[in-house]
Enzyme design. Sequence first.
Site, PDB file in Angstrom:
ATOM      1  N   THR A 148       0.848  -1.188   0.000  1.00  0.00           N
ATOM      2  CA  THR A 148       0.000   0.000   0.000  1.00  0.00           C
ATOM      3  C   THR A 148       0.886   1.242   0.000  1.00  0.00           C
ATOM      4  O   THR A 148       2.073   1.155  -0.319  1.00  0.00           O
ATOM      5  CB  THR A 148      -1.004  -0.036   1.169  1.00  0.00           C
ATOM      6  OG1 THR A 148      -1.960   1.016   1.005  1.00  0.00           O
ATOM      7  CG2 THR A 148      -0.319   0.116   2.514  1.00  0.00           C
ATOM      8  N   ASN A 149       0.340   2.400   0.331  1.00  0.00           N
ATOM      9  CA  ASN A 149       1.128   3.636   0.344  1.00  0.00           C
ATOM     10  C   ASN A 149       0.668   4.515   1.500  1.00  0.00           C
ATOM     11  O   ASN A 149      -0.223   4.138   2.263  1.00  0.00           O
ATOM     12  CB  ASN A 149       1.003   4.349  -1.005  1.00  0.00           C
ATOM     13  CG  ASN A 149      -0.443   4.644  -1.336  1.00  0.00           C
ATOM     14  OD1 ASN A 149      -1.118   5.386  -0.637  1.00  0.00           O
ATOM     15  ND2 ASN A 149      -0.949   4.024  -2.396  1.00  0.00           N
TER      16      ASN A 149
END
Length: 227
Positions: A33-34
């Site tokens: 993810t980020n």
Amino acid sequence: ERYAGGAQLLAGRKVLITAGGTVERIDPVRFLTNDSSGRMGFAIAETARRMGAEVTLVAGRTEGPLPGGVNVIRVQSAQDMLEAVLAEAGSSDIIVKAAAVADYRPAMKADQKIKKSEHTMTLELVKNPDILQTLGSRKKDGQVLVGFAAETERLEEHAMDKLVRKNCDLLVANDVSKPGSGFGTETNEVRIFDRNGNVEALPLLHKLEVAERLLELAAARLRRSEA
Ligand code: CTP
Ligand code: CA
């Protein structure tokens, strides 16, 4: 309820917003993810609702409470987000793609937890669909499409390239290397580009104020396309 400007600028309009980061599964206990918190998208959703719009929020991985009074669709991967967005896009007057969509996902998703074995391991990634570009390629007459661009260098060049390539009407660019801008903050310092080459450089503002200015510009484009 009226927003601070006192005008129901988006009364009777449908606004679709994506927010947060996508989650790309590796196996049942791991994902990519980020750092996106979803705050910018939440601020836009809340402001659009205050301006009188019917708001749908497609949310990936986010932090903090969801805005009230909006329809929320939860998604994980970029592919899920694409499906949810395409189902809603046709009936939307304004679409704002504030989500941080993963550019790549694991080529394979393991059904069972991956066991460690060798000293090194390679994770193969494949490109995700570009949701904004897909929306741009099938945009209806009069629909206003807003993209975002998070950059660390050559902001204007990259922003204008994305605006044109993805057929956006407005593009919100921020320099994420600047303090107070971008991921996880309450504030943002952005430049808003349009198709005609106009640029609006905003000072460092609360994300709600950025949302207000952005939606004013989007509402003006809607009215202009109907005139
Ligand atoms: N976007 C999208 N789908 C993707 C990647 C990006 O819809 N698979 C959207 C984002 O939501 C944002 C805009 O495209 O509105 C720009 O995202 P950004 O990551 O800045 O641009 P990219 O085209 O992915 O280019 P790069 O990451 O190489 O700068
Ligand atoms: Ca990207």
